[in-house]
Motif scaffolding. Sequence first.
Motif, mmCIF file in Angstrom:
data_model
loop_
_atom_site.group_PDB
_atom_site.id
_atom_site.type_symbol
_atom_site.label_atom_id
_atom_site.label_comp_id
_atom_site.label_asym_id
_atom_site.label_seq_id
_atom_site.Cartn_x
_atom_site.Cartn_y
_atom_site.Cartn_z
ATOM 1 N N UNK A 1 1.942 -15.270 -41.686
ATOM 2 C CA UNK A 1 1.290 -16.180 -42.608
ATOM 3 C C UNK A 1 2.271 -16.894 -43.520
ATOM 4 N N UNK A 2 1.765 -17.584 -44.539
ATOM 5 C CA UNK A 2 2.621 -18.354 -45.449
ATOM 6 C C UNK A 2 3.676 -17.509 -46.158
ATOM 7 N N UNK A 3 3.424 -16.209 -46.333
ATOM 8 C CA UNK A 3 4.393 -15.348 -47.017
ATOM 9 C C UNK A 3 5.423 -14.740 -46.066
ATOM 10 N N UNK A 4 5.368 -15.139 -44.787
ATOM 11 C CA UNK A 4 6.337 -14.654 -43.812
ATOM 12 C C UNK A 4 6.008 -13.298 -43.230
ATOM 13 N N UNK A 5 4.846 -12.753 -43.576
ATOM 14 C CA UNK A 5 4.464 -11.437 -43.084
ATOM 15 C C UNK A 5 3.231 -11.530 -42.188
ATOM 16 N N UNK A 6 3.071 -10.524 -41.349
ATOM 17 C CA UNK A 6 1.897 -10.446 -40.481
ATOM 18 C C UNK A 6 1.234 -9.090 -40.670
ATOM 19 N N UNK A 7 -0.051 -9.035 -40.355
ATOM 20 C CA UNK A 7 -0.837 -7.832 -40.625
ATOM 21 C C UNK A 7 -1.649 -7.429 -39.392
ATOM 22 N N UNK A 8 -0.965 -6.960 -38.336
ATOM 23 C CA UNK A 8 -1.675 -6.595 -37.111
ATOM 24 C C UNK A 8 -2.654 -5.442 -37.360
ATOM 25 N N UNK A 9 -3.809 -5.538 -36.735
ATOM 26 C CA UNK A 9 -4.788 -4.466 -36.819
ATOM 27 C C UNK A 9 -4.357 -3.297 -35.945
ATOM 28 N N UNK A 10 -4.385 -2.110 -36.504
ATOM 29 C CA UNK A 10 -4.103 -0.901 -35.757
ATOM 30 C C UNK A 10 -5.349 -0.025 -35.791
ATOM 31 N N UNK A 11 -5.961 0.125 -34.635
ATOM 32 C CA UNK A 11 -7.150 0.967 -34.530
ATOM 33 C C UNK A 11 -6.890 2.155 -33.630
ATOM 34 N N UNK B 1 -9.269 13.975 -32.931
ATOM 35 C CA UNK B 1 -7.860 13.842 -32.558
ATOM 36 C C UNK B 1 -7.745 12.551 -31.758
ATOM 37 N N UNK B 2 -7.093 11.536 -32.316
ATOM 38 C CA UNK B 2 -6.948 10.279 -31.578
ATOM 39 C C UNK B 2 -6.276 10.505 -30.236
ATOM 40 N N UNK B 3 -6.732 9.757 -29.215
ATOM 41 C CA UNK B 3 -6.059 9.826 -27.913
ATOM 42 C C UNK B 3 -5.105 8.661 -27.726
ATOM 43 N N UNK B 4 -5.029 7.763 -28.721
ATOM 44 C CA UNK B 4 -4.118 6.637 -28.617
ATOM 45 C C UNK B 4 -4.439 5.578 -29.641
ATOM 46 N N UNK B 5 -3.556 4.606 -29.738
ATOM 47 C CA UNK B 5 -3.667 3.578 -30.765
ATOM 48 C C UNK B 5 -3.797 2.196 -30.131
ATOM 49 N N UNK B 6 -4.652 1.393 -30.744
ATOM 50 C CA UNK B 6 -4.856 0.008 -30.338
ATOM 51 C C UNK B 6 -4.171 -0.880 -31.387
ATOM 52 N N UNK B 7 -3.108 -1.550 -30.995
ATOM 53 C CA UNK B 7 -2.358 -2.410 -31.909
ATOM 54 C C UNK B 7 -2.390 -3.832 -31.376
ATOM 55 N N UNK B 8 -2.794 -4.765 -32.209
ATOM 56 C CA UNK B 8 -2.920 -6.143 -31.747
ATOM 57 C C UNK B 8 -1.579 -6.861 -31.671
ATOM 58 N N UNK B 9 -1.405 -7.615 -30.592
ATOM 59 C CA UNK B 9 -0.283 -8.532 -30.419
ATOM 60 C C UNK B 9 -0.838 -9.774 -29.706
ATOM 61 N N UNK B 10 0.011 -10.784 -29.490
ATOM 62 C CA UNK B 10 -0.469 -12.065 -28.963
ATOM 63 C C UNK B 10 -0.034 -12.300 -27.515
ATOM 64 N N UNK B 11 -0.991 -12.291 -26.599
ATOM 65 C CA UNK B 11 -0.747 -12.716 -25.225
ATOM 66 C C UNK B 11 -0.634 -14.246 -25.219
ATOM 67 N N UNK C 1 -5.330 -12.573 -28.836
ATOM 68 C CA UNK C 1 -4.851 -11.438 -29.621
ATOM 69 C C UNK C 1 -5.601 -10.199 -29.161
ATOM 70 N N UNK C 2 -4.845 -9.248 -28.618
ATOM 71 C CA UNK C 2 -5.498 -8.061 -28.071
ATOM 72 C C UNK C 2 -4.566 -6.862 -28.133
ATOM 73 N N UNK C 3 -5.174 -5.720 -27.810
ATOM 74 C CA UNK C 3 -4.481 -4.441 -27.787
ATOM 75 C C UNK C 3 -3.880 -4.204 -26.397
ATOM 76 N N UNK C 4 -3.105 -3.128 -26.228
ATOM 77 C CA UNK C 4 -2.511 -2.846 -24.916
ATOM 78 C C UNK C 4 -3.525 -2.624 -23.807
ATOM 79 N N UNK C 5 -4.777 -2.289 -24.164
ATOM 80 C CA UNK C 5 -5.752 -2.059 -23.092
ATOM 81 C C UNK C 5 -6.057 -3.326 -22.307
ATOM 82 N N UNK C 6 -5.848 -4.482 -22.917
ATOM 83 C CA UNK C 6 -6.074 -5.739 -22.201
ATOM 84 C C UNK C 6 -5.029 -5.989 -21.134
#
Length: 425
Positions: free
Chosen positions: A288-298, A135-145, A262-267
């Motif tokens: 990216x060139x196609x106008x979309x982004x693909x953040x990692x969600x762990x 059972x996950x206790x939370x999600x790590x989603x990357x964004x840019x500091x 680029x880091x998760x909220x834990x940073x």
Amino acid sequence: MKKYKVLFATALGLALTAGSALADSTIKMVEVITSPPRTEFLKKQIAEFETANPGVKVELVSLPWGQAFEKFLTMVQAGDTPDIVEMPERWLALYGANGQLEDLGPYMAKWKDAATLGERAKEFGSVVGGKQYTIPYGYYLKAMFWNKKLFKEAGIDHAPATLDEFVESAKKISAIPGKYGYCLRGGPGAIFGMNMFMNIANGKGGYFNADGTATINEPGSVKGLETLAEIYKNGYAPKDSVGWGFNETVTGFYSGTCAMLDQDPDALIGIAEKMKAEDFAVAPVPAGPNGKSYPTLGYSGWSMFANSDVKDDSWKLMETLLSPQGNLEWAKMVGVLPIHNGSDQDAYFKTEQFKGWFDELNGGDKYEFVTPPTHLENLGNFVDQIAIKGFQEVLLGKRPAKEVADEWAAYLTKEQQDWMAKNKK
């Protein structure tokens, strides 16, 4: 006296039981994503649980994250299994596919707090054989500091919105003596940021095509890997960042050594303690060139070993930690997005500090989240060993990016196609 095994990171049990009678049962618990503050907070939660459950003791074992995969694997192979373990998503198949983990589905069916548990927690925790092995206790989603002061000094007034802007910003900031544009992560955990940039450059999320072939060596992916290598070779990232893990990148950012991370909220926890709120911000990951982004969600969560002889008490501890209130406190402390519906309305998360992550969450089709292929039994070996070695070889110019990417693709393709063959419907 029953023997309850739950390995839970850091030496905890001794202090909690000093001067008291021996416990009737002992839960052995292992923590693997370890840091002193989170371990102390975990001890506090455990102490509250022990107070509410007289006669139950929890032994907490903390493994250093950099060596956790190998150390825990050695423990399990030696038969020294815990009752409860902190389970990173990429280890799940390794221990779940062979029946070593307890199916938590029957426990959840009787759990009152399951009513508010988000669908993602149920989905991500049951990717192996359709059974709820964690059972996950939370999600790590990357964004840019990004460091507003360094950006201003370099003549830039906004966070990079595209991959090209990201590289150009790194170049301009690195022209400032003693400063670098990007806090590159070349050591433990490097693959998730690396793969994210490869996906962005390739204009395709995920790891595999429909036939099971890996996308990691497609031309766009290789270009993304080469972009990171050029950033390093051109001096836009610190020289020693080739070996940096989480702590080093976070320190590099809040010390003002490098301007983007680029880091998760834990940073955010460590950064907010060291920097003034007005001096930095968190923006979505560049597109990216196609106008979309693909953040990692762990994600990571709590799992129970199937051979535990204290399952009822172990579950009682797990449901305490995973309750709406317990999880909300944990999420604030360790820096994850919480698992229960409605938690995002808490005042703590409704601040400018979390804007980048929630812009991604609410950004529609522009952001496609990529989760690791946790169903693969040998993903842990790839993430924690093979990928790091290859990435460092590319950064240091020892091997071409295409050669390494082809090697990775061969490994991942075999793993995926073997899995597909075993799971034909």
